[in-house]
Scaffold this motif. Structure first.
Motif, PDB file in Angstrom:
ATOM      1  N   GLY A 161       0.843  -1.192   0.000  1.00  0.00           N
ATOM      2  CA  GLY A 161       0.000   0.000   0.000  1.00  0.00           C
ATOM      3  C   GLY A 161       0.873   1.235   0.000  1.00  0.00           C
ATOM      4  O   GLY A 161       2.094   1.154  -0.168  1.00  0.00           O
ATOM      5  N   ILE A 162       0.233   2.371   0.191  1.00  0.00           N
ATOM      6  CA  ILE A 162       0.966   3.635   0.271  1.00  0.00           C
ATOM      7  C   ILE A 162       0.889   4.136   1.705  1.00  0.00           C
ATOM      8  O   ILE A 162      -0.194   4.232   2.278  1.00  0.00           O
ATOM      9  CB  ILE A 162       0.390   4.685  -0.684  1.00  0.00           C
ATOM     10  CG1 ILE A 162       0.408   4.157  -2.120  1.00  0.00           C
ATOM     11  CG2 ILE A 162       1.206   5.978  -0.586  1.00  0.00           C
ATOM     12  CD1 ILE A 162      -0.201   5.123  -3.124  1.00  0.00           C
ATOM     13  N   TYR A 163       2.034   4.451   2.263  1.00  0.00           N
ATOM     14  CA  TYR A 163       2.123   4.930   3.638  1.00  0.00           C
ATOM     15  C   TYR A 163       2.398   6.432   3.629  1.00  0.00           C
ATOM     16  O   TYR A 163       3.299   6.899   2.938  1.00  0.00           O
ATOM     17  CB  TYR A 163       3.234   4.185   4.383  1.00  0.00           C
ATOM     18  CG  TYR A 163       2.910   2.727   4.598  1.00  0.00           C
ATOM     19  CD1 TYR A 163       3.071   1.804   3.557  1.00  0.00           C
ATOM     20  CD2 TYR A 163       2.432   2.267   5.823  1.00  0.00           C
ATOM     21  CE1 TYR A 163       2.750   0.468   3.748  1.00  0.00           C
ATOM     22  CE2 TYR A 163       2.116   0.932   6.011  1.00  0.00           C
ATOM     23  CZ  TYR A 163       2.274   0.041   4.962  1.00  0.00           C
ATOM     24  OH  TYR A 163       1.952  -1.278   5.136  1.00  0.00           O
ATOM     25  N   PHE A 164       1.611   7.155   4.392  1.00  0.00           N
ATOM     26  CA  PHE A 164       1.759   8.603   4.482  1.00  0.00           C
ATOM     27  C   PHE A 164       2.076   9.012   5.911  1.00  0.00           C
ATOM     28  O   PHE A 164       1.451   8.534   6.855  1.00  0.00           O
ATOM     29  CB  PHE A 164       0.460   9.324   4.096  1.00  0.00           C
ATOM     30  CG  PHE A 164       0.108   9.240   2.645  1.00  0.00           C
ATOM     31  CD1 PHE A 164      -0.797   8.289   2.184  1.00  0.00           C
ATOM     32  CD2 PHE A 164       0.664  10.120   1.730  1.00  0.00           C
ATOM     33  CE1 PHE A 164      -1.138   8.206   0.845  1.00  0.00           C
ATOM     34  CE2 PHE A 164       0.318  10.048   0.390  1.00  0.00           C
ATOM     35  CZ  PHE A 164      -0.570   9.090  -0.050  1.00  0.00           C
ATOM     36  N   CYS A 165       3.019   9.923   6.044  1.00  0.00           N
ATOM     37  CA  CYS A 165       3.188  10.593   7.316  1.00  0.00           C
ATOM     38  C   CYS A 165       2.375  11.885   7.262  1.00  0.00           C
ATOM     39  O   CYS A 165       2.102  12.418   6.177  1.00  0.00           O
ATOM     40  CB  CYS A 165       4.648  10.912   7.587  1.00  0.00           C
ATOM     41  SG  CYS A 165       5.408  12.023   6.380  1.00  0.00           S
ATOM     42  N   ALA A 166       2.002  12.376   8.405  1.00  0.00           N
ATOM     43  CA  ALA A 166       1.266  13.643   8.467  1.00  0.00           C
ATOM     44  C   ALA A 166       1.608  14.340   9.774  1.00  0.00           C
ATOM     45  O   ALA A 166       1.673  13.704  10.829  1.00  0.00           O
ATOM     46  CB  ALA A 166      -0.237  13.413   8.362  1.00  0.00           C
ATOM     47  N   GLY A 167       1.834  15.634   9.666  1.00  0.00           N
ATOM     48  CA  GLY A 167       2.086  16.441  10.847  1.00  0.00           C
ATOM     49  C   GLY A 167       0.900  17.343  11.116  1.00  0.00           C
ATOM     50  O   GLY A 167       0.274  17.847  10.183  1.00  0.00           O
ATOM     51  N   GLN A 168       0.575  17.489  12.365  1.00  0.00           N
ATOM     52  CA  GLN A 168      -0.552  18.351  12.748  1.00  0.00           C
ATOM     53  C   GLN A 168      -0.011  19.491  13.583  1.00  0.00           C
ATOM     54  O   GLN A 168       0.719  19.269  14.545  1.00  0.00           O
ATOM     55  CB  GLN A 168      -1.591  17.565  13.520  1.00  0.00           C
ATOM     56  CG  GLN A 168      -2.844  18.337  13.848  1.00  0.00           C
ATOM     57  CD  GLN A 168      -3.978  17.419  14.278  1.00  0.00           C
ATOM     58  OE1 GLN A 168      -4.471  16.624  13.512  1.00  0.00           O
ATOM     59  NE2 GLN A 168      -4.342  17.531  15.532  1.00  0.00           N
TER      60      GLN A 168
END
Lengths: 112, 115
Positions: free
Chosen positions: A85-92
């Protein structure tokens, strides 16, 4: 909007191998999140990190919130075919808007 | 089952024909948001809502409208769609008041094609 620098862009590994991916940013984040997206579906939350230095596991997944608040990594141990799959990081951020800034994603392929 | 539901999942339409993408969540979340996902650009926030009747612009709000008349629903409105709004759209929600860093949960997406 700003994007995070996520690497690698793609990985092709053998089943059973360990995987590591990371994200870096020029900005400080309040929270780091890791999502996985399968084709035709929305991102699904894997791990959420709330404190600098925090190390959190979810099964075979381990993620860390960098001390500087500007980076994070995700490790997957003993990969299996369904890890594809595709793994995403995200910052909040810290503001009330709470917009997520996403990395460009790491496409993982696992050879059985 | 806790979920964020978007409709339609797929839509092909023409320039200028008004359309609405609905989003509904059953988790009693205060915070809701819309994102668009484009190749090479990742996900970018369009609009967000902190609670009923409270909405504000995200990073790419031009050409879009939203409303939040009820807690569970957050429709995305394209009054006069244009081809550059062809994209994959995601609605997300999370707990709001007093829990500012709660992670957002995403719907399955709506793929819009504007011809």
């Amino acid at each position: 909007g700003q994007q995070l620098n996520q690497s690698p862009q793609s990985m092709f590994i053998q089943e059973g191998e360990d995987v590591s991916m990371n994200c870096t940013s020029s900005s400080i984040f309040n929270t780091w999140l890791w999502y996985k997206q399968d084709p035709g579906e929305g991102p699904v939350l894997l791990i959420a990190l709330y404190k600098a230095g925090e190390l959190t596991s979810n099964g075979r997944l381990t993620a860390q919130f960098g001390i500087t608040r500007k980076d994070s990594f995700l490790n997957i141990s003993a990969s299996i075919p369904s890890d594809v799959g595709i793994y995403f990081c995200a910052g909040q951020g810290f503001t009330g808007r709470r917009a997520l800034t996403f990395g460009s994603g790491t496409r993982l392929q696992v050879q059985p | 089952e806790a979920q964020v539901t978007q409709n339609p999942r797929y839509l092909i339409t023409v320039t200028g024909k008004k359309l609405t993408v609905t989003c509904s969540q059953n988790m009693n979340h205060e915070y809701m948001s819309w994102y668009r996902q484009d190749p090479g650009l990742g996900l970018r926030q369009i609009y967000y809502s902190m609670n009923v009747e409270v909405t504000d612009k995200g990073d790419v709000p031009e050409g879009y409208k939203v409303s939040r008349k009820e807690k569970r629903n957050f429709p995305l409105i394209l009054e006069s769609p244009s081809p550059n709004q062809t994209s994959l759209y995601f609605c997300a929600s999370s707990l709001g008041q007093g829990v500012s860093n709660q992670p957002q949960h995403f719907g399955d997406g709506t793929r819009l094609s504007i011809l």
